[in-house]
Write an enzyme that holds these catalytic residues in place. Structure first.
Site, PDB file in Angstrom:
ATOM      1  N   ASN A   1       0.855  -1.059   0.296  1.00 57.75           N
ATOM      2  CA  ASN A   1       0.074  -0.088  -0.048  1.00 57.75           C
ATOM      3  C   ASN A   1       1.003   1.286  -0.042  1.00 57.75           C
ATOM      4  O   ASN A   1       0.135   1.931  -0.279  1.00 57.75           O
ATOM      5  CB  ASN A   1      -0.762  -0.252   1.620  1.00 57.75           C
ATOM      6  CG  ASN A   1      -0.577  -0.459   2.562  1.00 57.75           C
ATOM      7  OD1 ASN A   1       1.165  -0.491   2.199  1.00 57.75           O
ATOM      8  ND2 ASN A   1      -0.875  -0.344   3.644  1.00 57.75           N
TER       9      ASN A   1
ATOM     10  N   PRO B   1      10.204  -6.451  -0.773  1.00 56.09           N
ATOM     11  CA  PRO B   1       8.925  -5.796  -1.396  1.00 56.09           C
ATOM     12  C   PRO B   1       7.681  -6.883  -0.920  1.00 56.09           C
ATOM     13  O   PRO B   1       8.081  -7.518  -1.608  1.00 56.09           O
ATOM     14  CB  PRO B   1       9.555  -5.090  -2.133  1.00 56.09           C
ATOM     15  CG  PRO B   1      10.590  -5.939  -2.780  1.00 56.09           C
ATOM     16  CD  PRO B   1      11.425  -6.535  -1.545  1.00 56.09           C
ATOM     17  N   ALA B   2       6.644  -5.917  -0.913  1.00 58.00           N
ATOM     18  CA  ALA B   2       5.369  -7.016  -0.975  1.00 58.00           C
ATOM     19  C   ALA B   2       5.916  -7.137  -3.397  1.00 58.00           C
ATOM     20  O   ALA B   2       6.013  -6.380  -3.573  1.00 58.00           O
ATOM     21  CB  ALA B   2       4.689  -5.942  -1.033  1.00 58.00           C
TER      22      ALA B   2
ATOM     23  N   GLU C   1       3.727  -4.139  12.532  1.00 61.52           N
ATOM     24  CA  GLU C   1       2.603  -3.056  11.911  1.00 61.52           C
ATOM     25  C   GLU C   1       1.595  -3.898  11.297  1.00 61.52           C
ATOM     26  O   GLU C   1       1.999  -3.591  10.373  1.00 61.52           O
ATOM     27  CB  GLU C   1       4.074  -1.544  11.703  1.00 61.52           C
ATOM     28  CG  GLU C   1       3.260  -0.803  11.944  1.00 61.52           C
ATOM     29  CD  GLU C   1       1.406  -0.521  10.952  1.00 61.52           C
ATOM     30  OE1 GLU C   1       0.667  -0.947  11.039  1.00 61.52           O
ATOM     31  OE2 GLU C   1       2.388   0.080   9.667  1.00 61.52           O
ATOM     32  N   LEU C   2       0.478  -4.060  11.850  1.00 58.49           N
ATOM     33  CA  LEU C   2       0.149  -5.131  11.594  1.00 58.49           C
ATOM     34  C   LEU C   2      -1.188  -3.536  11.014  1.00 58.49           C
ATOM     35  O   LEU C   2      -1.557  -3.349  10.672  1.00 58.49           O
ATOM     36  CB  LEU C   2       0.061  -6.166  12.244  1.00 58.49           C
ATOM     37  CG  LEU C   2       0.801  -6.862  12.719  1.00 58.49           C
ATOM     38  CD1 LEU C   2       0.587  -7.988  13.862  1.00 58.49           C
ATOM     39  CD2 LEU C   2       1.982  -6.877  11.437  1.00 58.49           C
TER      40      LEU C   2
ATOM     41  N   CYS D   1      -3.432   1.565   7.103  1.00 60.63           N
ATOM     42  CA  CYS D   1      -3.885   0.685   8.382  1.00 60.63           C
ATOM     43  C   CYS D   1      -4.777   1.390   8.933  1.00 60.63           C
ATOM     44  O   CYS D   1      -4.981   1.413  10.370  1.00 60.63           O
ATOM     45  CB  CYS D   1      -2.424  -0.237   8.453  1.00 60.63           C
ATOM     46  SG  CYS D   1      -1.374   0.961   8.918  1.00 60.63           S
TER      47      CYS D   1
END
Ligand code: NAD
Length: 496
Positions: free
Chosen positions: A161, A185-186, A262-263, A296
């Protein structure tokens, strides 16, 4: 599948980056990255394996030996130059970012500036890593020192994101502290991370200080576990879903890594009767619509006191009606597609569930795949929407919507809304709109979250601590606290 037209063609990197070299995966396998506005393939990237993780971390461990003793001034200078290069190349990195993440181009360039702000901040912090002298309480002949030292090789796992800012928030702090980094990275948004790594090298980062391993969905479990188990890695910092955070924590147990997680969040956005209505509407738009609602800290439960409910919902619908959504490169577009097909399905499932349980759709058609998808592809578009009459038994009350859908709940009293807001197993961001100063403090102190924004929709910045409580994880990013996450405190006691 030709590279985009960039003024700096070197930023289009389709290899992983290990020990200062651009490389393919050891197996030679690759995965595809798509543009979420068109669902078309834009690049193929190395599908790295556990073996590549091991190679990258060994190089990082070697680089750490020199980097940890490189003088802070040099570290700061490199980080500052890296930040300046990001700003100078913001148009190109913004292009890459919009292509793989979907966010509107202006917002993508804004994210690059935001990413650079972390490097600028940590350039300064690199030069201010003070230890402390501790007065000995029992022995006048003892001198006690607390030294701050880099923890070692660090794994940074960043989400899709914020493909630029989460890289610099983690890796910038780690590198400032004197650590070396293996960045994963994603898969959806690795091209931005690779472009940033290229600029890091140009800024003067020595080989091996920043390594980037990329992988797609088939290798994710293997690569994630390898990063957790790798003995040379001493700390793992992850941003993503709570479910994956818990998995990584279990996988890190044997190698006993220090963790920052960090969820997910489920941010309450609380509007009191005594708010300034326009301020509250500005704030909720920033906290709900940014990045198509995929952050988030996006407002996920919008609680509005009954006296202002009608005026607020009307005002919100008015603002939503004006939102232009579509391909992130389109003129005036402020809401792009969702980044993933999974995300689109989740948003639609949440909305269907809410409607079935009695919510009213005040604006939008969020259960239909939108037609605003451009040139023949389909795209993960969902029309921004406002829902009213939300209730706690609805799916989106307990999970992040992660989309541009604003769900409104009515409440009567401050005590009631505080209880409702705290009735969540996560606690990351929160928002309060009121003009009563005593209430600001009561709410600020009473909310069970890591962050409270009052009369604003913006929470994060280079100098600001960003953190969660409960199942939103632990560890702080940003500010001086973000640097400490990558340090150990070593004690020296000297008898003189
Ligand atoms: P997911 O749970 O599949 O993945 C979340 C992130 O973790 C991704 O970046 C992915 O690359 C990584 N990941 C997944 N499995 C992993 C593994 N075994 N090892 C290492 N890394 C792994 O979720 P998703 O479908 O990408 O998103 C689902 C939801 O997660 C979203 O709707 C949102 O609620 C939440 N999310 C939160 C953030 C955040 O900023 N906190 C970011 C992304 C997603």
């Amino acid at each position: 599948m030709s590279p985009p037209n960039l003024s700096n063609a070197n930023l289009w990197r389709t290899d992983c980056y290990i020990n200062g070299e651009w490389a393919r995966a050891s197996t030679g396998n690759a995965f595809t990255v798509i543009n979420p506005s068109t669902e078309r393939t834009i690049a193929t990237l190395p599908d790295c394996t556990a073996q590549d993780v091991s190679i990258a971390s060994n190089h990082a461990a070697r680089a750490f030996k020199n980097w940890k003793t490189t003088n802070p001034k040099t570290r700061g200078t490199i980080l500052r130059k890296w930040a300046d290069l990001l700003i100078a190349n913001a148009a190109d990195i913004g292009t890459i970012l919009t292509m793989e993440n979907g966010k509107p181009y202006a917002e993508a360039k804004g994210e690059v500036a935001f990413a650079a702000s972390y490097l600028h901040f940590y350039a300064g912090e690199a030069e201010r890593q003070y230890g402390e002298v501790v007065p000995s309480l029992t022995n006048a002949d003892n001198r006690v020192f607390a030294l701050q030292q880099p923890i070692g090789v660090v794994a940074c796992l960043t989400p899709w994101n914020f493909p630029a800012a989460m890289v610099t928030r983690k890796a910038g702090a780690a590198i400032a502290a004197g650590c070396s980094v293996v960045l994963k990275p994603a898969g959806e948004t690795s091209l931005t991370a690779l472009a940033i790594a290229h600029l890091g090298a140009e800024a003067g980062l020595p080989a091996g200080v920043l390594n980037v391993v990329t992988c797609g969905p088939q290798r994710l479990a293997e690569v994630g576990e390898a990063l957790c188990r790798e003995p040379t890695i001493k700390k793992l910092s992850f941003t993503g879903s709570t479910a994956v955070g818990k998995l990584l924590m279990k996988q890190c147990a044997d190698s006993l890594k220090k963790l920052s997680l960090e969820l997910g969040g489920n941010a309450p956005f609380i509007v009191f009767d005594d708010c300034d209505l326009e301020t509250a509407l500005d704030a909720v738009m920033a906290a709900k619509v940014r990045n198509s609602g995929q952050t988030c800290v996006c407002a996920n439960r919008i609680y509005v006191q009954r006296g202002v409910y009608e005026a607020f919902s009307k005002g919100l619908v008015g603002r939503f009606q004006k939102l232009k959504f579509g391909d992130g490169f389109g003129d005036g577009v402020v809401v792009g597609p969702l980044t993933t097909g999974r995300g689109l399905e989740k948003v639609q499932a949440h909305v269907r569930d809410a409607i079935q349980k009695g919510a009213d759709v005040l604006f939008g058609k969020p259960t239909e795949k939108s037609e605003s998808s451009g040139d023949g592809g389909s795209g993960f578009f969902v029309q921004p929407a406002v829902l009213s009459g939300m209730k706690p038994d609805m799916l989106s009350h307990g999970e992040e919507i992660f989309g541009p859908v604003a769900p409104l709940y009515a409440f009567d009293t401050e005590e009631e809304v505080l209880e409702m807001a705290n009735a969540s197993e996560v606690g990351l961001g929160s928002y309060v709109c009121t003009q009563d100063h005593a209430r600001m403090w009561r709410m600020g102190e009473g909310l069970e979250v890591g962050m409270v924004a009052i009369n604003t929709g913006v929470i994060a910045g280079g100098e600001i601590p960003f953190s969660g409580v409960k199942h939103s994880g632990f560890g702080v990013e940003g500010g001086k606290w973000g640097l400490q996450e990558f340090q150990i405190t070593k004690t020296m006691v000297m008898a003189v």
